[in-house]
Structures are given as C-alpha cells and as structure tokens.
Design a protein around this motif. Structure first.
Motif, PDB file in Angstrom:
ATOM      1  N   SER A 311      43.415  31.331  34.799  1.00 22.67           N
ATOM      2  CA  SER A 311      42.532  31.943  33.795  1.00 22.67           C
ATOM      3  C   SER A 311      41.776  33.144  34.362  1.00 22.67           C
ATOM      4  O   SER A 311      41.680  34.173  33.718  1.00 22.67           O
ATOM      5  CB  SER A 311      41.547  30.912  33.246  1.00 22.67           C
ATOM      6  OG  SER A 311      40.639  30.523  34.255  1.00 22.67           O
ATOM      7  N   ARG A 312      41.270  33.024  35.608  1.00 29.03           N
ATOM      8  CA  ARG A 312      40.422  34.091  36.120  1.00 29.03           C
ATOM      9  C   ARG A 312      41.226  35.189  36.821  1.00 29.03           C
ATOM     10  O   ARG A 312      40.970  36.372  36.614  1.00 29.03           O
ATOM     11  CB  ARG A 312      39.393  33.520  37.107  1.00 29.03           C
ATOM     12  CG  ARG A 312      38.491  32.488  36.514  1.00 29.03           C
ATOM     13  CD  ARG A 312      37.656  33.030  35.396  1.00 29.03           C
ATOM     14  NE  ARG A 312      36.850  34.175  35.822  1.00 29.03           N
ATOM     15  CZ  ARG A 312      36.016  34.825  35.043  1.00 29.03           C
ATOM     16  NH1 ARG A 312      35.857  34.445  33.790  1.00 29.03           N
ATOM     17  NH2 ARG A 312      35.321  35.847  35.500  1.00 29.03           N
ATOM     18  N   VAL A 313      42.149  34.807  37.689  1.00 28.40           N
ATOM     19  CA  VAL A 313      42.872  35.824  38.447  1.00 28.40           C
ATOM     20  C   VAL A 313      44.044  36.372  37.629  1.00 28.40           C
ATOM     21  O   VAL A 313      44.243  37.576  37.548  1.00 28.40           O
ATOM     22  CB  VAL A 313      43.390  35.248  39.784  1.00 28.40           C
ATOM     23  CG1 VAL A 313      44.075  36.322  40.595  1.00 28.40           C
ATOM     24  CG2 VAL A 313      42.247  34.642  40.577  1.00 28.40           C
ATOM     25  N   GLU A 315      44.391  36.098  34.408  1.00 26.62           N
ATOM     26  CA  GLU A 315      43.938  36.426  33.050  1.00 26.62           C
ATOM     27  C   GLU A 315      44.836  35.796  31.988  1.00 26.62           C
ATOM     28  O   GLU A 315      45.193  36.426  30.990  1.00 26.62           O
ATOM     29  CB  GLU A 315      43.889  37.943  32.851  1.00 26.62           C
ATOM     30  CG  GLU A 315      43.085  38.623  33.939  1.00 26.62           C
ATOM     31  CD  GLU A 315      41.980  39.488  33.388  1.00 26.62           C
ATOM     32  OE1 GLU A 315      41.743  39.454  32.183  1.00 26.62           O
ATOM     33  OE2 GLU A 315      41.343  40.175  34.198  1.00 26.62           O
ATOM     34  N   ARG A 375      44.951  38.575  45.549  1.00 31.30           N
ATOM     35  CA  ARG A 375      43.773  37.914  44.961  1.00 31.30           C
ATOM     36  C   ARG A 375      43.955  36.405  44.940  1.00 31.30           C
ATOM     37  O   ARG A 375      43.000  35.657  45.114  1.00 31.30           O
ATOM     38  CB  ARG A 375      43.562  38.402  43.533  1.00 31.30           C
ATOM     39  CG  ARG A 375      43.208  39.858  43.460  1.00 31.30           C
ATOM     40  CD  ARG A 375      42.612  40.195  42.111  1.00 31.30           C
ATOM     41  NE  ARG A 375      42.187  41.574  42.129  1.00 31.30           N
ATOM     42  CZ  ARG A 375      42.875  42.572  41.575  1.00 31.30           C
ATOM     43  NH1 ARG A 375      43.992  42.319  40.929  1.00 31.30           N
ATOM     44  NH2 ARG A 375      42.447  43.793  41.666  1.00 31.30           N
ATOM     45  N   ILE A 376      45.189  35.970  44.697  1.00 34.06           N
ATOM     46  CA  ILE A 376      45.427  34.523  44.597  1.00 34.06           C
ATOM     47  C   ILE A 376      45.146  33.857  45.943  1.00 34.06           C
ATOM     48  O   ILE A 376      44.490  32.817  46.004  1.00 34.06           O
ATOM     49  CB  ILE A 376      46.869  34.236  44.136  1.00 34.06           C
ATOM     50  CG1 ILE A 376      47.102  34.810  42.742  1.00 34.06           C
ATOM     51  CG2 ILE A 376      47.159  32.743  44.150  1.00 34.06           C
ATOM     52  CD1 ILE A 376      48.555  34.826  42.320  1.00 34.06           C
TER      53      ILE A 376
END
Lengths: 523, 301
Positions: A311-313, A315, A375-376
């Motif tokens: 959800s955050r990385v 999207e 990012r993950i």
C-alpha cells in the motif's frame, strides 16, 4: 436532448470510420534490442515479435494457451506431439506458411550466432521433427514432455524461402522482419522507435490502427509527461509515484492486471558455516549460518508487513503473496495466503532459534530493476530492525548486483521472477537444486536444494495428464513454501495508461503490444 | 570605497587585522559567513538537535511515508518539513545530510589541498623534469570533466563516503597544485628564499616554513571555492546513486529520492534539501568571492 444524442451518434460513427485509418503512438519503458525473434529472449523483444510474427501456440491476455498458427495439438503417443496447422496463412511478402517452415524454424532457433540469451531451451526437448503433410507436423521427444505446447508459445515462426540465410542484422534493419503477424515493420531506429503498418491480410482479428508508432522512452517521468502532453497515446510501466495523480486525471485511464512476476527475498542456503553478511550484534561473524534454520527464515518472513509495502511503497500496484503464482493460474496453490505480519511471533521464533537479541545482517538488492526495489529493501530493513535483526541495506545497479548474487556473495537479497503460467517454471528455475547438466536452478541464487522435491518435479514434468500434473506441482510448491525456501513478498500489477479515446486490455505477461489497444469508439 | 569605512588606526595594524577589517567591510560577505557558520553549527550538533535519527531504520515507519510539511506522524511529533518515502523526517534528514555534505566537502577539500599544494611546491621548487612531469599530470587531470572522472573512479572503487572523498581528492588536487606552483614560482626567486638557500636550510624547512606561508592567500581562496565545488560534486554523485548508502542519505540522495514524486505534487521531498544545498553552496561561494577580493592586491583600488 434528441439533438445531443444524434450528435453523439454521429461522433461515434465518425470515430469508428476514423479508426480504420488512425495512427496510434505508444511508448514503452524498456528498449527493444533486436527484431530477430530468435536472438535475444527479453520481454520487450518478445512483445514486438508478437506484433510481427506468430507462434504455433499463442497466448491470450490472461496467458492462457490459444490456437494460433496451429489449430490444434495432441500427444498422439507419450513421446510424440502432433500439431495441425492453420491453412491459407501467408507471410507479409505473400509466401505461404507450411509445415516445412515450422521445421525450418525449429532448426534455426538454436543456431542464431552471438545470441545473448537464446531461445534454444524451448526446442531442446525435440529430438526429431517429422513433417507429415503440408499442414501437419510431429515433434518427437526423448521422454514424455507435456510442456512442449507451453515452450512452443515462445517460438516465433519464420519462412524457409524468405529467411534461409537471413542474419540478425537484416532483421534489425527491417528488411527481413517479415512474419505472419498483424503488423509489418515500416522502419526501425534502434533504441528509439519502430513504425508498423497494419497487415491487411492478417488471418486473425484485424488490428484497430492503420499505423503504429512504437517509441522507447526509458525515463519514467519523461514517459508520463509524454502521455500527459498528448505526444503518445499509451504508455506501459506507469511509475508508482505517478499513479495517484493519474488516477485522478480524467483525461487518462489506467488498465491494470495482476501479473506473473513475483518479488521475493532469497537467502543463503549454501553455507553452513558463517554467512558473509551476517554477524552477531557486536559485528563478529556467527559460527553457523542462521539462514539454515527454518525458524529464522520463517521469523524473517513473519516480521515483514507485506500490506504496508504494497500500500505505501507500491501504492497499490502489487498484491501480497505467499507463493509463486497468483490465484486463477494453473498450479496456484490453494490455501497458501501471504504470511500475516506478526512481529511478536517473529521475536519468539528468533528466541527459540537462539537469537533472543537478534543478529546483524545486510540485505542487498538492485535499485534500478523492479519498481521501487531500493525502497522495498529499506522498508524491510525497518521491519526487521523492529524484531531485533539489525539490518543494513545496500542497493546496487542491476548489472553489479545480479553478478554478485549469481556468485552467492550475499546472505539475503531481493530479486524478482516473471513466471510462465505453470508452477514447474518457477520451481525448476528458482528452488530446484542447481544443476548444470539438468539445466535446473539457473536462477536459484540462494542455492536452496532438496533432492526429494526435485525427483517429484521430474515425475510431474513427464505427467501428460494435466489435472494430475497440477496436483503434483501444487504438492511440491506446498513443500517448498513450508520449508520457506524463499520469502515471497508480492506479485506486481502490470499497469498501462492511455489517453481518452484509447482502451487497453491489460496483459498478464507484461507485453506491450498494439493488438491490446483499441479505439474507445470501436467497442 | 573600502578606505572610507576603515576603522581608526589605534594599535599596530598587523596584516591579519587589516584582513579582518577589510573582510568585515562587505555586508554581503558577513551575512554569508554568518549563514555558513549557522549551517555548520546545525551540521555539527545535528545528533542532539534533530527530532529523529534519520539513519536508524528502527525508528522510521513506512506508514509515515510522504507526509506533508506540518503533519503529525506516528512518532507523535510534528514533521515540519514533511517526510520522505520511507517516513524519514525531512528536517532531521536535512540536518544529517548537511553533516555529510560539509564533512565530505571540507574533508576532501582539505586533503586535496594538502596533496595538491605539496605537489605544486615540489614542482615549483624542483623545476626541470619533476616540474614538467607533475604539471603534465595536472594538465591531463584538468582536461577531464570532474564529474566524469569521479564517476569512473567510483565505478572502480564502489560506493561509500570514504570512496567519494577519495574520488573528490583525485579530481580536485590539480587545482591546488597549479595555483600553488604559480605563486611559488614567483616567490622562490624572492630575497628571503635566496637567504634561505644561502643559509643552506634543508629544502623541507625552506619549502614549508618560508615558501608555503607566502603562497597561502591564493590557496585559501581556491580552497574555499573548492569546498563549495566538492559539496556540489558529492551531491551530484549521490543524486546519481553512486555516493552514500541509501539508508544514510546526504542532500543529493534526498533530492534524488523526492525527484520521482515531483510530478505527483509531493514537492517537499526534493525541495527543502535542494534549498539547503543551494544556501550552503551560495554562502560558501560568497565568502570565497570576497576573500579573493581582499587577498588579491591586484583587485584593490
């Protein structure tokens, strides 16, 4: 009211008529490296090959096998596959397609000079090709080989008369890029663009556009900007950072489908002694590689909040997964859900395994290969740190990273895999024992190995009964994930964005092809 | 111009005191210096004044990612400048980023200065073959674009702050060498150097105790400018992903992280680190500019 309806109807008719002569421009994020369909096995090349050439066995948007140049195929004996070919198919230059061309193609595939990533593996099981008549062909294999139709869905058919001595350079120049597909090549500027015209004699569904400009825009922001500026009509690989904005833009519509690419963490299964990037909390190497302990592997998996990552990385452009394949695909394992986030449980398991205070690890990954890869791994570093595993994160460019991962230099790393819709494909590449002779475990960079499971896989891959084979593949995958051979994270969504007036049918296999796009008015 | 604002001569006017008073005459330079000192203080005391340790993954929360400036995160405190994609507080990130930038900038400029100045003096003092071989290396170095050379060096050495410092030293020492050689060539024929030679002072003492202090003014000017250049170079390398590790972002990497979000309107991830970088470099450059005016007698009216 009636007038508006009439105007709308007029507009629709005009639109439909216009579509017949319309030009469509699409921009792809990954460059096409060759128009020779047997030269370089790479998703962008395969996509373009799907526009110009055809295969015996095609694949639809859901990656299901569908008849293409072959109308039907059956195993007439355990080691003989018979393919009945479509009649009346002609190449762009008018030459007729026959069984002899199939024999020629099968012979050419392993013999393309300097091929950086060969298609030879797809025809290797074929020991002999037998041309029965002009439109019937038989393939003999050494052992029963149920995967042949799947393998042949990667092999594009050429013409013996046209391509007898054709070189890869001639294909790239466009002069020899002559196939049976819905588009013919007009021009090709390497790494920049390809121009296609519709093949009016195509045997299948007629394409929606007379001309297609196929542009390569590798910079993510530039691709989105080109779409918003109206320079291009369709883009692929929509950057996740732009998703929120594009979702809210009425001029743009998105086409999304859950793909076949799993993003996962691979761990060092090779060493029993110290692993290079794992130390105790004081920085001293551990006597034993903790990754060999199933409790540690499971704890590291439980410590990851996959929903936060998707959800955050990502999207929302990925779905958490606990196995290779998404639901609905052949040999998806029912009942294996994405592991639930459980920091408490992870801490408990680590304590049981003798690490009540955790340990230190470096998590590696690429930073330019998969959406948000860098990012993950940082997010996972946060999550592992919270259960006491102090994590350093190191992201590198793909070429450096993959070479080092292939030399087993890492203790844990993020990587992805795009599967064929058949469990045997990820199993034999990612988690079977590394074996040069068998050609298995080529991408098994963590070197997980379980001989018993490999033997089961050998049996499954010779099983001609589809439902029995599916059950066997499910059992093997269940065992692989029970043993936490890898830590699956999520399956990516493939996303295309198009301007108003264009409708994209999203494809599971990530291919960006003009056949997937239709003018909106033609629906 | 500067004569009108001169302080009344009370005590003996030492060169240093004259230098200070001349420097203080420019308001812009003084403001720039004040800004730079302020930035340096922030950088030095970052671990004590930053609301968060942005390099500790355990305190970051991905659920706080991309919060707007002024939003309150899960940690309970206000993110005055917002957060980046990892939930890193931008204010803290910038403070720590300045630390890296100044450390790398000043550190590499100083080390490059040491090496470059030594080479320049050796070249000027020894002359002949030594001089020409050193200067050809300098020419070669200067004909290469700095960023290209740095990229190649980092591709070879790999990532890491120390490697960035090494790369910057390798691409920048030549400026110092050339500057020092130029002034040393003039100075070596002065009377005091002849006297030193007559006294048979060892070359080491003649060079460092007598020649070097007289070559200092141009060196100080070049050094200040090179600090700004080194900071910009470090930011560029980090922006390109070759500098610092992703979990310990410097200003360049912070800008790169936010770059992708520019189109979607999340400007703050790139914008504020960009401003911080800009202010730092401009203040150093202004100070350097004015130093040159003060220290170069030819520019004086």
């Amino acid at each position: 009211m009636r007038i508006t309806t009439a105007i709308c109807a007029l507009g629709l008719m005009a639109g439909a008529a216009q579509a017949q002569t319309m030009t469509m421009t699409m921009a792809v994020g990954a460059p096409v490296t060759s128009l020779d369909p047997h030269f370089h096995q790479l998703s962008p090349n395969n996509a373009v090959a799907q526009m110009v050439f055809s295969r015996l066995v095609g694949t639809d948007a859901q990656s299901r096998r569908v008849p293409d140049l072959a109308e039907s195929w059956t195993a007439v004996a355990p080691t003989i596959w018979e393919f009945k070919l479509r009649r009346g198919v002609r190449f762009h230059n008018g030459s007729e397609f026959t069984a002899d061309d199939v024999a020629f193609t099968i012979a050419r595939v392993p013999n393309v000079p300097n091929s950086p990533s060969s298609f030879a593996g797809f025809v290797r099981p074929i020991t002999r090709v037998e041309v029965v008549d002009s439109h019937t062909i038989r393939f003999h294999t050494a052992t029963p080989y149920p995967l042949l139709p799947l393998d042949l869905s990667n092999v594009y058919m050429l013409d013996r008369e046209t391509h007898q001595n054709a070189t890869t350079e001639q294909f790239n120049a466009g002069t020899m890029a002559v196939g049976t597909g819905p588009f013919r090549v007009v021009s090709h500027a390497n790494g920049d663009r390809i121009v296609f015209d519709r093949n009016d004699n195509f045997y299948g569904e007629a394409p929606g556009f007379a001309r297609v400009n196929y542009r390569m825009i590798t910079n993510d922001s530039a691709r989105t900007a080109a779409l918003l500026a109206g320079d291009v009509d369709v883009i692929d690989q929509v950057p996740t950072a732009d998703l929120a904005r594009l979702r809210g833009d009425a001029r743009v519509s998105l086409a999304e489908v859950l793909g076949l690419r799993i993003i996962y963490l691979s761990m060092d299964h090779e060493r029993t002694g110290p692993s290079p990037f794992i130390t105790d909390n004081d920085g001293r190497p551990l006597a034993q590689n903790p990754m060999k302990d199933i409790r540690v592997r499971r704890a590291l998996s439980m410590a990851i909040d996959r929903n936060a990552i998707t959800s955050r990385v990502m999207e929302g452009s990925a779905v958490p997964s606990g196995q290779f394949l998404p639901p609905g695909v052949f040999s998806h394992v029912p009942g294996i859900e994405a592991p639930a986030f459980d920091a408490e449980g992870a801490r408990r398991l680590l304590a049981e395994a003798g690490f009540p205070n955790g340990f230190r690890i470096t998590l590696h990954g690429p930073n330019d290969r998969y959406p948000n890869d860098g990012r993950i791994i940082q997010a996972i570093g946060q999550m592992w740190a919270r259960v006491g595993v102090r994590t350093a994160v190191e992201a590198q460019t793909w070429t450096t990273f993959v070479a080092r991962a292939g030399r087993q230099e890492f203790s844990a790393f993020l990587i992805g895999w795009g599967s064929n819709p058949d469990g045997s494909h990820p199993l034999r590449n990612l988690t079977s024992c590394f074996s040069r002779e068998r050609g298995w475990g080529n991408s098994n960079r963590g070197r997980y190995c379980n001989e018993a499971l490999d033997n089961q896989l050998i049996t499954a891959m010779q099983e001609l009964d589809e439902s029995r084979r599916e059950r066997q593949l499910i059992d093997i995958q269940r065992a692989v994930f029970a043993d936490q051979a890898i830590i699956p994270l999520h399956i990516q969504t493939n996303i295309w964005a198009s301007r108003r007036g264009f409708v994209v049918t999203p494809r599971v296999d990530e291919s960006t092809i003009a056949q997937s796009v239709r003018p909106a008015t033609m629906r | 111009m500067s004569t009108t604002t001169k302080t009344p001569v009370v005590a003996v006017e030492t060169p240093f005191r004259r230098f200070v008073s001349e420097f203080a005459a420019s308001k812009i330079a003084m403001v720039a210096l004040a800004v730079f000192v302020f930035i340096a203080l922030i950088a030095i005391f970052a671990p004590w004044i930053a609301p968060q340790n942005p390099y500790d993954l355990a305190v970051l929360d991905i659920m706080d990612g991309r919060l707007e400036p002024g939003a309150i995160g899960g940690g309970g405190y206000v993110h005055w400048l917002g957060t980046d994609d990892q939930g890193r507080d931008m204010l803290s990130g910038i403070m720590y980023g300045l630390r890296i930038s100044l450390l790398v900038g000043c550190g590499s400029a100083l080390l490059a200065c040491l090496f470059g100045a030594t080479m320049g003096m050796i070249a000027a003092y020894a002359g002949g073959k030594t001089d020409s071989s050193i200067m050809r290396v300098v020419d070669l170095q200067l004909s290469f674009p700095a960023i290209l050379a740095a990229l190649m060096i980092l591709a070879f050495l790999g990532k890491g702050i120390m490697n960035v410092v090494i790369a910057i030293i390798i691409v920048e020492w030549a400026y110092y060498a050339r500057t020092v050689r130029g002034s040393a060539l003039v100075e070596r024929n002065r009377e005091y150097m002849e006297a030193a030679r007559c006294l048979a002072l060892p070359p080491r003492i003649a060079l460092f105790n007598h020649l070097l202090p007289n070559c200092l003014p141009p060196l100080i000017v070049v050094g200040t400018m090179q600090i700004a250049r080194a900071i910009a170079l470090e930011a560029t390398l980090s922006f390109l992903g070759l500098g610092v590790p992703i979990t310990e972002p410097s200003l360049g990497l912070l800008i790169a992280n936010g770059f992708e979000y520019m189109l979607s309107g999340k400007y703050w991830i790139s914008f504020y680190p960009g401003i911080a970088l800009l202010v730092t470099i401009v203040s150093i450059n202004l100070v350097g500019d004015h130093l040159r005016d003060v220290l170069n007698p030819r520019l004086k009216k």
